[in-house]
Motif scaffolding. Structure first.
Motif, PDB file in Angstrom:
ATOM      1  N   SER A   1     -30.684   9.956 -14.794  1.00  0.00           N
ATOM      2  CA  SER A   1     -32.034  10.236 -15.277  1.00  0.00           C
ATOM      3  C   SER A   1     -32.342   9.243 -16.387  1.00  0.00           C
ATOM      4  CB  SER A   1     -32.138  11.684 -15.774  1.00  0.00           C
ATOM      5  OG  SER A   1     -33.470  11.977 -16.155  1.00  0.00           O
ATOM      6  N   LEU A   2     -33.367   9.541 -17.177  1.00  0.00           N
ATOM      7  CA  LEU A   2     -33.707   8.783 -18.377  1.00  0.00           C
ATOM      8  C   LEU A   2     -33.738   9.747 -19.549  1.00  0.00           C
ATOM      9  CD1 LEU A   2     -36.702   6.614 -17.067  1.00  0.00           C
ATOM     10  CD2 LEU A   2     -34.295   5.956 -17.203  1.00  0.00           C
ATOM     11  N   ASN A   3     -33.371   9.254 -20.742  1.00  0.00           N
ATOM     12  CA  ASN A   3     -33.386  10.123 -21.912  1.00  0.00           C
ATOM     13  C   ASN A   3     -34.726  10.040 -22.639  1.00  0.00           C
ATOM     14  OD1 ASN A   3     -33.351   7.768 -23.480  1.00  0.00           O
ATOM     15  ND2 ASN A   3     -31.125   7.803 -23.681  1.00  0.00           N
ATOM     16  N   LEU A   4     -34.790  10.622 -23.835  1.00  0.00           N
ATOM     17  CA  LEU A   4     -36.036  10.669 -24.593  1.00  0.00           C
ATOM     18  C   LEU A   4     -36.577   9.287 -24.923  1.00  0.00           C
ATOM     19  CD1 LEU A   4     -35.127  13.532 -27.102  1.00  0.00           C
ATOM     20  CD2 LEU A   4     -36.740  13.674 -25.212  1.00  0.00           C
ATOM     21  N   SER A   5     -35.677   8.330 -25.010  1.00  0.00           N
ATOM     22  CA  SER A   5     -36.078   6.960 -25.330  1.00  0.00           C
ATOM     23  C   SER A   5     -36.397   6.137 -24.095  1.00  0.00           C
ATOM     24  CB  SER A   5     -34.965   6.263 -26.136  1.00  0.00           C
ATOM     25  OG  SER A   5     -34.688   6.971 -27.318  1.00  0.00           O
ATOM     26  N   GLY A   6     -36.302   6.752 -22.926  1.00  0.00           N
ATOM     27  CA  GLY A   6     -36.575   6.017 -21.698  1.00  0.00           C
ATOM     28  C   GLY A   6     -35.424   5.168 -21.222  1.00  0.00           C
ATOM     29  N   LYS A   7     -34.230   5.413 -21.758  1.00  0.00           N
ATOM     30  CA  LYS A   7     -33.044   4.660 -21.356  1.00  0.00           C
ATOM     31  C   LYS A   7     -32.268   5.434 -20.294  1.00  0.00           C
ATOM     32  CE  LYS A   7     -33.695   1.442 -24.477  1.00  0.00           C
ATOM     33  NZ  LYS A   7     -32.797   1.340 -25.641  1.00  0.00           N
ATOM     34  N   PRO A   8     -31.602   4.737 -19.361  1.00  0.00           N
ATOM     35  CA  PRO A   8     -30.782   5.424 -18.356  1.00  0.00           C
ATOM     36  C   PRO A   8     -29.752   6.325 -19.016  1.00  0.00           C
ATOM     37  CG  PRO A   8     -31.078   3.127 -17.748  1.00  0.00           C
ATOM     38  CD  PRO A   8     -31.627   3.267 -19.150  1.00  0.00           C
ATOM     39  N   ALA A   9     -29.610   7.530 -18.500  1.00  0.00           N
ATOM     40  CA  ALA A   9     -28.676   8.500 -19.070  1.00  0.00           C
ATOM     41  C   ALA A   9     -28.251   9.482 -17.993  1.00  0.00           C
ATOM     42  CB  ALA A   9     -29.326   9.250 -20.233  1.00  0.00           C
ATOM     43  N   SER A  10     -27.089  10.083 -18.198  1.00  0.00           N
ATOM     44  CA  SER A  10     -26.594  11.115 -17.289  1.00  0.00           C
ATOM     45  C   SER A  10     -26.948  12.488 -17.848  1.00  0.00           C
ATOM     46  CB  SER A  10     -25.078  11.008 -17.112  1.00  0.00           C
ATOM     47  OG  SER A  10     -24.732   9.813 -16.453  1.00  0.00           O
ATOM     48  N   CYS A  11     -27.559  13.321 -17.011  1.00  0.00           N
ATOM     49  CA  CYS A  11     -27.922  14.680 -17.412  1.00  0.00           C
ATOM     50  C   CYS A  11     -26.971  15.668 -16.757  1.00  0.00           C
ATOM     51  CB  CYS A  11     -29.354  14.981 -16.997  1.00  0.00           C
ATOM     52  SG  CYS A  11     -29.877  16.676 -17.356  1.00  0.00           S
TER      53      CYS A  11
END
Length: 342
Positions: free
Chosen positions: A80-90
């Motif tokens: 997904s993307l985090n609050l900053s719009g960076k790729p992240a795993s949720c």
């Protein structure tokens, strides 16, 4: 040196709290292994107290593909993307919607902690394999989804800004989307006449929407979307026909002369799949009621018209320790369901 370590530790704690801890690109992925049960037969044993599951969906001698079930990906970890719009795993994605296109089975999910973008998991309809994760724009509590085959768009229940809204994305993005960038909404419409929308489906050319409420009557409404309205004009869609329904509405499906509803609320209340005549003014007396495990969300009729897909949120991290868990999409025999109502 000590001060620098303390500052770094504080930054790391803050980043973890916000769910934006930097990760290496290779770590941002969607897990595809079953969350709870190694096999569909194992799940069938766990659901033995719900005889309708065996009667309508599971045969202990069939394989996963033969059953028509699909493993829900991303329950342990989803791109997904985090609050900053960076790729992240949720790790807290919660399944909500389900629909079928000519090529894919689609499952929508939202981040239970509200620190990642909602997603759509794309599965190959023939092989049942995971294909990709489509990251959606913004961070709405994404609900039901529906493929509008006449316009070739995917409708998503977004209920943004405290209003009932339906957002559309072109179906073509399912083939090209990457996990590094969110797919922008093509259009977002306010659905007049609903306080919030959590349920969506298509009825021919009409978009059907309904809301989840714990008490009182829930209105299910039909919305006519013309091509002009989809590509320009008003930001609202005006409702046409409507039906009343009771509490805890989670999903709607329309097939032939029938309206099917899914209702559930929490781990201690069994879900109900109900069948009503389409011409019934108030949906208060079902032709048939099927009891299913708790936390049933959207239901969706297959393009063939022979299966009814049922999506459960019980295997999400927030709920999987509550009791009965379904970590796959169930594929119910629709003819059998409707025969119950005959």
């Amino acid at each position: 040196m000590k001060t620098g370590k303390l500052a770094m530790t504080g930054a790391m704690v803050l980043a973890l709290a916000l769910g934006v801890m930097p990760v290496q690109g290779k770590e941002v992925k969607t897990d595809t292994a079953p969350e709870m049960y190694r096999t569909v037969q194992e799940m069938g044993q766990a659901l033995a107290s719900y005889p309708a599951v065996k009667k309508l969906a599971l045969d202990p001698y069939k394989s996963e593909a033969e059953e028509g079930t699909y493993v829900i990906p991303g329950l342990n970890r989803s791109a997904s993307l985090n609050l900053s719009g960076k790729p992240a795993s949720c790790r807290t994605m919660t399944p909500q919607g389900i629909t079928e296109t000519d090529k894919y089975l689609l499952i929508s999910a939202y981040c239970h902690d509200h620190i990642h973008h909602s997603v759509i998991w794309v599965l190959d309809k023939q092989t049942h394999d995971y294909v990709r994760t489509v990251v959606l724009e913004g961070m709405p509590h994404t609900g039901s989804i529906a493929w509008d085959r006449n316009r070739n768009v995917i409708w998503v229940a977004t209920h943004e800004h405290g209003k009932a809204t339906a957002s559309a994305i072109p179906a073509e993005v399912l083939d090209t989307a990457t996990e590094q960038k969110a797919v922008a909404w093509d259009r977002t419409f306010e659905l007049e006449g609903l306080p919030v929308d959590s349920c969506l489906c298509m009825d021919g050319d009409y978009l059907v929407a309904g809301s989840f409420e714990k008490t009182g009557d829930v209105h299910i409404r039909w919305y006519e979307v013309d091509d002009k309205g989809l590509h320009g004009g008003e930001e609202k869609i005006h409702p046409g026909a409507s039906r009343k329904f009771g509490a805890n509405l989670q999903g709607i499906a329309v097939v032939d002369d029938h309206i099917l509803t899914a209702a559930s609320d929490g781990p201690n209340l069994a879900s109900t799949l109900s069948v009503f005549p389409k011409d019934m003014k108030d949906l208060d007396k079902a032709s048939a009621v099927v009891t299913l495990p708790p936390r049933l969300e959207q239901i969706s009729v297959s393009l063939s018209g022979s299966r009814l897909y049922a999506n459960f949120e019980s295997a999400a991290s927030a709920y999987r320790d509550e009791g009965v868990v379904v970590d796959r999409i169930l594929s119910l025999d629709l003819d059998k369901v409707l025969r119950e109502a005959a």
